[in-house]
Design an enzyme around this catalytic site. Structure first.
Site, mmCIF file in Angstrom:
data_model
loop_
_atom_site.group_PDB
_atom_site.id
_atom_site.type_symbol
_atom_site.label_atom_id
_atom_site.label_comp_id
_atom_site.label_asym_id
_atom_site.label_seq_id
_atom_site.Cartn_x
_atom_site.Cartn_y
_atom_site.Cartn_z
ATOM 1 N N HIS A 1 3.207 -3.549 7.040
ATOM 2 C CA HIS A 1 2.082 -2.421 6.646
ATOM 3 C C HIS A 1 1.898 -1.362 7.495
ATOM 4 O O HIS A 1 2.768 -1.347 8.682
ATOM 5 C CB HIS A 1 0.551 -3.288 6.696
ATOM 6 C CG HIS A 1 0.154 -3.789 5.379
ATOM 7 N ND1 HIS A 1 -0.753 -3.734 4.582
ATOM 8 C CD2 HIS A 1 0.846 -5.072 5.139
ATOM 9 C CE1 HIS A 1 -0.803 -4.409 3.691
ATOM 10 N NE2 HIS A 1 0.017 -5.466 4.233
ATOM 11 N N GLU B 1 1.571 -4.254 11.455
ATOM 12 C CA GLU B 1 0.975 -3.035 11.313
ATOM 13 C C GLU B 1 1.556 -2.074 12.111
ATOM 14 O O GLU B 1 1.771 -2.204 13.430
ATOM 15 C CB GLU B 1 -0.628 -2.966 11.733
ATOM 16 C CG GLU B 1 -1.356 -4.201 10.731
ATOM 17 C CD GLU B 1 -1.791 -3.595 9.701
ATOM 18 O OE1 GLU B 1 -1.427 -2.399 9.372
ATOM 19 O OE2 GLU B 1 -2.688 -3.990 8.775
ATOM 20 N N HIS C 1 1.017 -1.020 -0.159
ATOM 21 C CA HIS C 1 -0.052 -0.085 -0.150
ATOM 22 C C HIS C 1 1.046 1.321 -0.002
ATOM 23 O O HIS C 1 1.637 1.502 0.903
ATOM 24 C CB HIS C 1 -0.925 0.058 1.212
ATOM 25 C CG HIS C 1 -1.914 -1.232 1.299
ATOM 26 N ND1 HIS C 1 -2.203 -1.943 2.451
ATOM 27 C CD2 HIS C 1 -2.526 -1.713 0.234
ATOM 28 C CE1 HIS C 1 -3.043 -2.751 1.789
ATOM 29 N NE2 HIS C 1 -3.338 -2.777 0.675
ATOM 30 N N GLU D 1 1.538 3.746 2.959
ATOM 31 C CA GLU D 1 2.076 3.218 3.987
ATOM 32 C C GLU D 1 3.395 3.377 4.022
ATOM 33 O O GLU D 1 4.204 2.437 4.124
ATOM 34 C CB GLU D 1 1.717 1.988 4.144
ATOM 35 C CG GLU D 1 0.046 1.855 4.619
ATOM 36 C CD GLU D 1 -0.632 0.471 4.537
ATOM 37 O OE1 GLU D 1 -1.724 0.450 4.656
ATOM 38 O OE2 GLU D 1 0.076 -0.635 4.339
HETATM 39 ZN ZN LIG Z 1 -1.622 -1.841 4.315
#
Ligand SMILES: [Zn+2]
Length: 1077
Positions: free
Chosen positions: A829, A914, A732, A735
């Site tokens: 992420h 994350e 992504h 990010e």
């Molecule tokens: Zn992500």
């Protein structure tokens, strides 16, 4: 005496599932059977057992009861008991309470109530008990629950609310006019509001409010004024209502009256309510764009040039990091199909295709005596200069850079940049570099420039952003989260309202347009620029002298996913606060409401020896605004991120970003630096190309391991049997924190640290640091240039449209096929709504437990080793939070890397990591915003944690290097947390403006209903012979009204009604808007 009736001496154990399922079904049938209606004691008993069964467990019990016809049974019981000549309220009250609890969770309760004839019955009960607070409350709870259906709400409106309204003339009797709004939910439907609007009530309400405001100078009738605002809130639930309010000059009136209320604390409730009302009624304004579609389009192979916007019509994004769903939907989303959890599907491609990946394991065939260095110098002609007023670095791209066509693999060439440095003259930048000496570890500006010259972008960037070129050092100290001053948002809303009222200071001048470079701006306005790698700013509009609206560019080939921003701003005056509003954000909440600040880089500061991205900005808030898409196709809601920046230097050139930028060129340059930094006799570091991207860039794959101690068979054998660790990142593009974590991992693995050395000897690392280069380069937030979220393509990735995912998966299949299934897979992420760093993993058992599945998990064998890494990280990584981790497999995540690698490759330890954009709420970083230092540290700690999964006994020594690593795999001492829960407290100011009458949450409703039941029933003490006024005071006192007796929707209005009645009693009355006493 309900307690004795209950027969609580033999309270059943309600904990076993068999018991409660049987109990609920059995007692539900009992309560609904007609034969039951006569026997008071047995009915009460039944109600009580049911209530106990339902209160003890989770919502699942209530949903079970609903599925077994429980709502219908309760409705039947209600109708049977209420229709008798003298209804028994000892039964009716608990029945109504139970109905409120159950009905609230039944989506079809309105329809069922109509079918059972329960709606009119309840309205009748309400009418006949208007003086009994407790009974009224119980009826109102139920009516409110019924009103969840539009047709039921209309039915209620026809039979109660509007019927009463019609009989009253608003202007001759204010009090009765107010009283009709005591049930605000009645006016919620289109038909009801239309009726109110068409009768001209809105202008009446506004006039009344104005009269009260001007005459109630001693603030004795705040409650009435508030009640009028509540009425306006209800009347403006629909477009028609809002239009009527605007056309009657409502905004102006509300704005002006509010300004005079600001100084008095006692008027706070009026101000709050008015602000929300104005926000709600401001007319929807289309974004000043010709098209909502991205300014960047990319022709996709095999598709016509005009790409259909695949995102149109889709609901709010459902992504790994941002969960909007409530807990019920969440449980529904858990995968409970054992076949889908356990069985590996077949290969998604012919087996023969896997052989092409064999070259990506160069360590298996490498001849460790030779370290070839290919020097293919390219003649790059670079010309760099300072543009006046901008420090951007300009590049003239070479006519042919010799880049390999997309899709074609080759070894990454080394040493391109060295040749590039020959033969170009010294420029200002060179002199600056010499003078200021960019001394940033692992960053070489000239390497960056060389890498950027080969990066292919859709618009053909010719300029480098200064921070990426020059480099960044983390600030010396930690940066605390920004405190939020009270009423920040309110002040911003007032300023937004002033725009609508068109005050003199509004400029509204376009000063930057990504698609039109000829836009002229005034000499005293800020200048903006974003046409560089990772840049994202589409338009800037000067609203006032020091205030700018900013519009972000949607992801390539689509019209949404705006969040990431990165732009240059210049021509500022030092010491003046500038307000920036990013007006087309799409997420419904943001960490910007919880202490997060954007980041700023000052070129002046960098040249003074402080090349830093710093957290900056005051008066930061994030709230829903009144903008709508330019073309109005979608029902999109936009949010404003507003922040104020006071620049330190005049005429500086600064950069502002959502988070610390990390470009594709930065990665390429970084890999070069790393390659040069390692000792080739010890560290095997090889950069290869996994594949080409759609836009013609290369997706690098890095192999890192230790060179064998000798060329002896034993050492080579050990090397070839080292388990693989596969790490990926930045699928992504928005990010960028994930890239900084990956930077930490890469630098650590190449370092001479003892742990790093042990890890290299124990494992072979296969790292794909940027899965979405094209997205990153072109400044998208979520998608690749094909407008797809690449982390949803893992089930069957398209080789042409999602090449990086297709080949990463192919490579993993290959590792599988040669018996080298990774020991650990982790995809890095960033998480925009949570604090800390945490892992999502996969566990069959935990998923089944959490879903409440009936599948017996005792016989299921599952290695609990997936918890070892998170538990280790919890101990050694300050930013990491074990409590935020979970191991649940969701259906909506079935095509993500984590789930596919776990299910299809059989990787037990398959994770999404994350990282917060904001900071931590635990540990030593509590209250601090995260910086690149902490993100990189996280990347290091992740490597450390890998020691806990190795079986290599030689590593025991290294293990001791890390304190307290617990190698116990077997304790399941934590329950999985529900990742869908928002872990933030409610925001200090409402982000949404439709929340003035918030939807009642299950838990709130339950606790309110329970407290209503728990207090002693004083119904019987009511002497029916009292005079109405006396009775009112006897049976309804303030403590009840202000407590939890009534639904929150009507609580305030009811209190107001009371105060107004008390005023009447005290001699203050209102007629024709006059206060007399
Ligand atoms: Zn992500």
């Amino acid at each position: 005496q309900p307690d004795t009736v209950v027969g609580c001496t033999n309270r059943p154990s309600v904990n076993s599932k068999a018991f409660w399922t049987f109990g609920i079904r059995n007692w539900s049938e009992k309560i609904g059977s007609p034969s039951n209606s006569g026997d008071v004691e047995s009915t009460l008993n039944t109600l009580n057992v049911l209530d106990e069964l339902l209160s003890a467990g989770t919502d699942r019990r209530i949903h079970y009861m609903i599925s077994k016809g429980g709502s219908e049974a309760l409705l039947t019981a209600l109708v049977n008991n209420a229709r008798t000549f003298s209804p028994n309220y000892n039964i009716l009250l608990p029945l109504l309470h139970l109905l409120a609890k159950v009905g609230h969770r039944d989506r079809r309760i309105g329809m069922k109530a109509e079918e059972a004839g329960a709606v009119l019955v309840t309205l009748n009960l309400l009418k006949h008990n208007i003086r009994h607070a407790r009974r009224v409350a119980a009826c109102l709870w139920v009516i409110q629950v019924f009103s969840s259906s539009v047709s039921t709400a209309n039915l209620i409106g026809e039979n109660y609310g509007l019927d009463k309204k019609a009989k009253n003339d608003a202007h001759s009797n204010d009090l009765s006019f107010l009283s009709i709004f005591h049930c605000p939910f009645i006016s919620l439907t289109e038909a009801n509001v239309w009726s109110i609007v068409s009768k001209g009530y809105i202008s009446g309400l506004l006039k009344l409010y104005e009269d009260w405001h001007s005459k109630d100078t001693h603030h004795v009738a705040i409650a009435i004024r508030h009640a009028l605002l509540c009425c306006l809130h209800n009347a403006t639930q629909t477009t028609g209502g809002r239009q009527a309010l605007i056309s009657q000059g409502g905004i102006q009136l509300l704005y002006q009256t509010t300004q005079t209320c600001l100084l008095s604390k006692s008027l706070e409730c009026l101000v709050e309510s008015t602000v929300q009302l104005m926000r709600k009624c401001l007319p929807k304004t289309p974004l000043p764009l010709t098209s909502d579609k991205s300014a960047y389009t990319f022709p996709l192979p095999g598709r016509p040039h005009a790409v259909p916007d695949s995102s149109v019509g889709s609901d709010a994004e459902e992504d790994e990091d941002n969960q909007e769903a409530n807990s019920t939907d969440y449980d529904d989303d858990l995968e409970t199909d054992l076949n889908k959890l356990c069985l590996r599907p077949d290969l998604d491609r012919p087996k023969e295709l896997l052989q092409q990946y064999s070259h990506l394991c160069p360590e298996l065939s490498h001849d460790f005596q030779v370290h070839p260095k290919s020097l293919t110098a390219l003649s790059l002609k670079l010309d760099i200069y300072l543009i006046s007023g901008s420090c951007s670095v300009n590049i003239l791209f070479p006519a042919s850079s010799g880049e390999t066509p997309p899709g074609q693999r080759r070894e990454e060439q080394d040493g391109d940049e060295e040749g590039a440095e020959e033969g170009y003259h010294r420029t200002t930048i060179d002199r600056l570099l010499e003078r200021h000496g960019a001394c940033i570890p692992h960053h070489v500006p000239k390497l960056y420039r060389a890498a950027a010259a080969k990066t292919k972008s859709i618009p053909g960037f010719g300029i480098l952003a200064f921070p990426d070129f020059w480099g960044h050092l983390p600030p010396p100290g930690h940066e605390p989260m920004a405190p939020r001053k009270p009423n920040t948002q309110r002040q911003k809303v007032f300023e937004d309202v002033q725009r609508f009222l068109n005050t003199d200071d509004i400029i509204n001048l376009l000063v930057f347009d990504l698609e039109n470079s000829s836009v002229q701006c005034r000499s005293d306005s800020l200048r903006f620029f974003s046409k560089f790698e990772c840049g994202n700013l589409r338009k800037a509009i000067q609203v006032r002298r020091c205030e700018y609206d900013l519009i972000l560019n949607a992801d390539v080939n689509c019209s949404q996913h705006t969040q990431w921003f990165y732009f240059e701003v210049s021509n500022m005056v030092a010491g003046i606060p500038y307000r920036f509003n990013v007006i087309n954000c799409e997420k419904s909440n943001s960490q910007f409401n919880y202490g997060m600040q954007p980041v700023l880089y000052s070129v002046r500061e960098a040249l003074d020896g402080r090349p830093r991205w710093v957290r900056t900005g005051t008066e930061i808030c994030y709230y829903r605004n009144y903008f709508c898409p330019a073309q109005g196709r979608r029902k999109t809601t936009f949010y404003t991120l507003s922040f104020t920046i006071t620049f330190k230097h005049n005429e500086d050139v600064c950069y502002l970003a959502y988070h610390y930028p990390y470009t594709y060129s930065a990665l390429k340059a970084h890999l070069k630096v790393l390659q040069k930094s390692v000792d080739p006799a010890k560290v095997f570091f090889q950069q290869q190309i996994l594949c080409g991207t759609l836009a013609g860039n290369s997706c690098p794959l890095v192999t890192i391991t230790a060179c064998p101690a000798s060329k002896g068979w034993k050492d080579l054998h050990q090397l070839r049997n080292r388990p693989c660790i596969v790490l990926t990142s930045r699928v992504h593009p928005g990010e960028s924190n994930a890239s900084w974590v990956m930077k930490g991992t890469l630098e650590f693995l190449c370092s001479s640290d003892l742990v790093a050395q042990s890890l290299r000897e124990a494992f072979v690392f296969k790292i794909i640091p940027m899965l979405n280069p094209d997205g990153v380069i072109n400044g998208t937030n979520r998608c690749d240039v094909n407008s797809e979220d690449l982390n949803r393509q893992w089930c069957k990735p398209d080789p042409v449209l999602s090449p990086t995912i297709y080949h990463t998966k192919g490579f993993l299949y290959y590792l599988n096929s040669i018996g080298r299934t990774p020991l650990v897979f982790c995809d890095y992420h960033g998480h925009s709504r949570k604090k800390n760093v945490f892992l999502y993993g996969c566990s069959i058992k935990e998923t089944l437990w959490q879903s409440g599945s009936a599948i017996d998990t005792v016989g299921l064998k599952e290695d609990p080793g997936y918890r070892t890494i998170p538990k280790t990280l919890d101990r050694i990584a300050p930013a990491f939070s074990f409590n935020s981790c979970n191991y649940l497999v969701e259906k909506s995540r079935s095509a993500t890397a984590r789930v596919v690698v776990w299910r299809e490759m059989g990787v037990l330890r398959s994770y999404t990591m994350e990282s917060t954009y904001n900071g931590c709420d635990q540990g030593i970083y509590k209250g601090l915003q995260i910086g690149t230092r902490e993100l990189q540290e996280m990347g290091v700690k992740f490597c450390h944690s890998l020691l806990s999964v190795t079986k290599d006994t030689k590593l025991l020594y290294s293990r001791r290097l890390i304190n307290h690593i617990d190698l116990d795999h077997n304790i399941l001492d934590h329950k999985s947390h529900n990742c869908f829960e928002d872990d933030e407290p409610p925001c200090v100011e409402e982000i949404e403006y439709f929340t003035d009458f918030p939807t009642v949450k299950y838990t709130d409703l339950d606790s309110d209903v329970n407290s209503n039941m728990a207090s002693p029933d004083e119904e019987e003490e009511i002497n029916e012979g009292h005079s109405p006024a006396k009775c009112q005071q006897d049976c309804i006192n303030d403590s009840i009204m202000k407590g939890n007796l009534f639904p929150p929707h009507i609580r305030q209005a009811s209190i107001d009604g009371l105060s107004e009645k008390r005023n009447t009693c005290n001699g203050v009355s209102i007629a024709n808007g006059q206060i007399t006493s």
